[in-house]
Design an enzyme around this catalytic site. Structure first.
Site, PDB file in Angstrom:
ATOM      1  N   ASP A  30      12.416  44.602   0.529  1.00 17.86           N
ATOM      2  CA  ASP A  30      11.730  43.753  -0.447  1.00 17.86           C
ATOM      3  C   ASP A  30      12.387  43.935  -1.816  1.00 17.86           C
ATOM      4  O   ASP A  30      12.720  45.047  -2.215  1.00 17.86           O
ATOM      5  CB  ASP A  30      10.238  44.128  -0.508  1.00 17.86           C
ATOM      6  CG  ASP A  30       9.416  43.058  -1.194  1.00 17.86           C
ATOM      7  OD1 ASP A  30       8.604  42.404  -0.512  1.00 17.86           O
ATOM      8  OD2 ASP A  30       9.584  42.855  -2.425  1.00 17.86           O
ATOM      9  N   ILE A  31      12.535  42.823  -2.520  1.00 17.79           N
ATOM     10  CA  ILE A  31      13.216  42.851  -3.822  1.00 17.79           C
ATOM     11  C   ILE A  31      12.377  43.572  -4.887  1.00 17.79           C
ATOM     12  O   ILE A  31      12.915  44.075  -5.870  1.00 17.79           O
ATOM     13  CB  ILE A  31      13.564  41.405  -4.266  1.00 17.79           C
ATOM     14  CG1 ILE A  31      14.722  41.384  -5.234  1.00 17.79           C
ATOM     15  CG2 ILE A  31      12.349  40.680  -4.828  1.00 17.79           C
ATOM     16  CD1 ILE A  31      15.303  39.988  -5.455  1.00 17.79           C
ATOM     17  N   ASN A  86       0.356  38.669   4.886  1.00 14.84           N
ATOM     18  CA  ASN A  86      -0.467  37.814   4.031  1.00 14.84           C
ATOM     19  C   ASN A  86      -0.384  36.380   4.560  1.00 14.84           C
ATOM     20  O   ASN A  86       0.702  35.910   4.934  1.00 14.84           O
ATOM     21  CB  ASN A  86       0.040  37.870   2.588  1.00 14.84           C
ATOM     22  CG  ASN A  86      -0.116  39.260   1.980  1.00 14.84           C
ATOM     23  OD1 ASN A  86      -1.084  39.950   2.263  1.00 14.84           O
ATOM     24  ND2 ASN A  86       0.840  39.665   1.169  1.00 14.84           N
ATOM     25  N   GLY A  92      -2.919  35.721  -0.398  1.00 11.33           N
ATOM     26  CA  GLY A  92      -1.885  36.163  -1.334  1.00 11.33           C
ATOM     27  C   GLY A  92      -0.467  35.934  -0.841  1.00 11.33           C
ATOM     28  O   GLY A  92       0.472  36.563  -1.314  1.00 11.33           O
ATOM     29  N   GLN A  93      -0.304  35.006   0.106  1.00 16.82           N
ATOM     30  CA  GLN A  93       1.050  34.718   0.601  1.00 16.82           C
ATOM     31  C   GLN A  93       1.818  33.916  -0.443  1.00 16.82           C
ATOM     32  O   GLN A  93       1.388  32.820  -0.831  1.00 16.82           O
ATOM     33  CB  GLN A  93       0.984  33.931   1.918  1.00 16.82           C
ATOM     34  CG  GLN A  93       2.367  33.707   2.524  1.00 16.82           C
ATOM     35  CD  GLN A  93       2.331  32.956   3.853  1.00 16.82           C
ATOM     36  OE1 GLN A  93       1.270  32.489   4.290  1.00 16.82           O
ATOM     37  NE2 GLN A  93       3.476  32.829   4.493  1.00 16.82           N
ATOM     38  N   HIS A  99       6.147  36.490   7.449  1.00 16.10           N
ATOM     39  CA  HIS A  99       6.822  37.778   7.264  1.00 16.10           C
ATOM     40  C   HIS A  99       5.806  38.893   7.356  1.00 16.10           C
ATOM     41  O   HIS A  99       4.652  38.739   6.964  1.00 16.10           O
ATOM     42  CB  HIS A  99       7.561  37.841   5.922  1.00 16.10           C
ATOM     43  CG  HIS A  99       6.709  37.522   4.730  1.00 16.10           C
ATOM     44  ND1 HIS A  99       6.406  36.220   4.373  1.00 16.10           N
ATOM     45  CD2 HIS A  99       6.082  38.311   3.834  1.00 16.10           C
ATOM     46  CE1 HIS A  99       5.646  36.229   3.292  1.00 16.10           C
ATOM     47  NE2 HIS A  99       5.418  37.489   2.939  1.00 16.10           N
ATOM     48  N   HIS A 101       5.146  42.725   6.054  1.00 13.10           N
ATOM     49  CA  HIS A 101       5.540  43.827   5.180  1.00 13.10           C
ATOM     50  C   HIS A 101       5.436  45.126   5.981  1.00 13.10           C
ATOM     51  O   HIS A 101       4.459  45.324   6.714  1.00 13.10           O
ATOM     52  CB  HIS A 101       4.587  43.935   3.980  1.00 13.10           C
ATOM     53  CG  HIS A 101       4.581  42.740   3.079  1.00 13.10           C
ATOM     54  ND1 HIS A 101       5.244  42.720   1.869  1.00 13.10           N
ATOM     55  CD2 HIS A 101       3.980  41.531   3.195  1.00 13.10           C
ATOM     56  CE1 HIS A 101       5.045  41.547   1.278  1.00 13.10           C
ATOM     57  NE2 HIS A 101       4.277  40.804   2.061  1.00 13.10           N
TER      58      HIS A 101
HETATM   59  P1  5GP Z   1       3.994  37.628   0.188  1.00 17.46           P
HETATM   60  O1  5GP Z   1       3.227  37.772  -1.092  1.00 17.46           O
HETATM   61  O2  5GP Z   1       4.414  36.202   0.445  1.00 17.46           O
HETATM   62  O3  5GP Z   1       3.307  38.265   1.360  1.00 17.46           O
HETATM   63  O4  5GP Z   1       5.294  38.508   0.001  1.00 17.46           O
HETATM   64  C1  5GP Z   1       6.520  37.992  -0.391  1.00 17.46           C
HETATM   65  C2  5GP Z   1       7.410  39.170  -0.686  1.00 17.46           C
HETATM   66  O5  5GP Z   1       8.735  38.710  -0.752  1.00 17.46           O
HETATM   67  C3  5GP Z   1       7.087  39.867  -2.013  1.00 17.46           C
HETATM   68  O6  5GP Z   1       6.802  41.243  -1.776  1.00 17.46           O
HETATM   69  C4  5GP Z   1       8.376  39.675  -2.832  1.00 17.46           C
HETATM   70  O7  5GP Z   1       8.706  40.807  -3.612  1.00 17.46           O
HETATM   71  C5  5GP Z   1       9.412  39.410  -1.753  1.00 17.46           C
HETATM   72  N1  5GP Z   1      10.504  38.530  -2.164  1.00 17.46           N
HETATM   73  C6  5GP Z   1      10.386  37.334  -2.800  1.00 17.46           C
HETATM   74  N2  5GP Z   1      11.603  36.799  -3.008  1.00 17.46           N
HETATM   75  C7  5GP Z   1      12.494  37.667  -2.465  1.00 17.46           C
HETATM   76  C8  5GP Z   1      13.935  37.659  -2.380  1.00 17.46           C
HETATM   77  O8  5GP Z   1      14.621  36.748  -2.814  1.00 17.46           O
HETATM   78  N3  5GP Z   1      14.514  38.720  -1.769  1.00 17.46           N
HETATM   79  C9  5GP Z   1      13.790  39.770  -1.259  1.00 17.46           C
HETATM   80  N4  5GP Z   1      14.469  40.758  -0.692  1.00 17.46           N
HETATM   81  N5  5GP Z   1      12.439  39.804  -1.344  1.00 17.46           N
HETATM   82  C10 5GP Z   1      11.801  38.765  -1.933  1.00 17.46           C
END
Ligand code: 5GP
Ligand code: ZN
Length: 111
Positions: A30-31, A86, A92-93, A99, A101
């Site tokens: 994760d970034i 999520n 909170g997606q 995906h 986590h």
């Molecule tokens: P969500 O909130 O959709 O469950 O999680 C999305 C996740 O993707 C977040 O934890 C966010 O930091 C990560 N993320 C978003 N954009 C990127 C990206 O371009 N590269 C990587 N490695 N992670 C990302």
């Protein structure tokens, strides 16, 4: 989906710190990590969220779940790990590509 950031990561069009890939899945860091180890496991195929998983996707979903402990082990998470999926704005997606986590490597806050 060419405008989907995770499809683009899976296709290698956007760089990511990948830790695993096969013909169906990609896992990468994760970034913005929320724990010492914070990986994201995605199917290569664009599936928006758990909401749209179909019966035909059950084998894929099962394989995705079974990959998680393997990735955790390879990341050194011998003591266990946390997984979060999520779903939708209420969950909170932020990225609309399914995906999971995978978090660990430090004391995680209570849930
Ligand atoms: P969500 O909130 O959709 O469950 O999680 C999305 C996740 O993707 C977040 O934890 C966010 O930091 C990560 N993320 C978003 N954009 C990127 C990206 O371009 N590269 C990587 N490695 N992670 C990302
Ligand atoms: Zn996608």
């Amino acid at each position: 989906m060419s405008d989907c950031i995770f499809c683009r990561i899976a296709a290698g069009e956007i760089p990511a710190d990948k830790v695993y890939e096969d013909e169906r899945f990609v896992a990468f860091r994760d970034i913005a990590p929320k724990a010492k180890v914070h990986l994201l496991l995605i199917p290569r195929r664009h599936i928006e969220s758990l909401e749209v998983l179909e019966t035909a996707d059950e084998a894929l979903a099962g394989a995705m779940l079974r990959l998680l402990p393997r990735l955790a082990r390879e990341a050194g998470l011998e003591e266990g790990f946390r997984t979060i999926i999520n779903t939708g704005p209420g969950g909170g997606q932020e990225v609309p590509h399914l995906h999971c986590h995978l978090l660990g490597g430090e004391d995680l806050p209570g849930f």
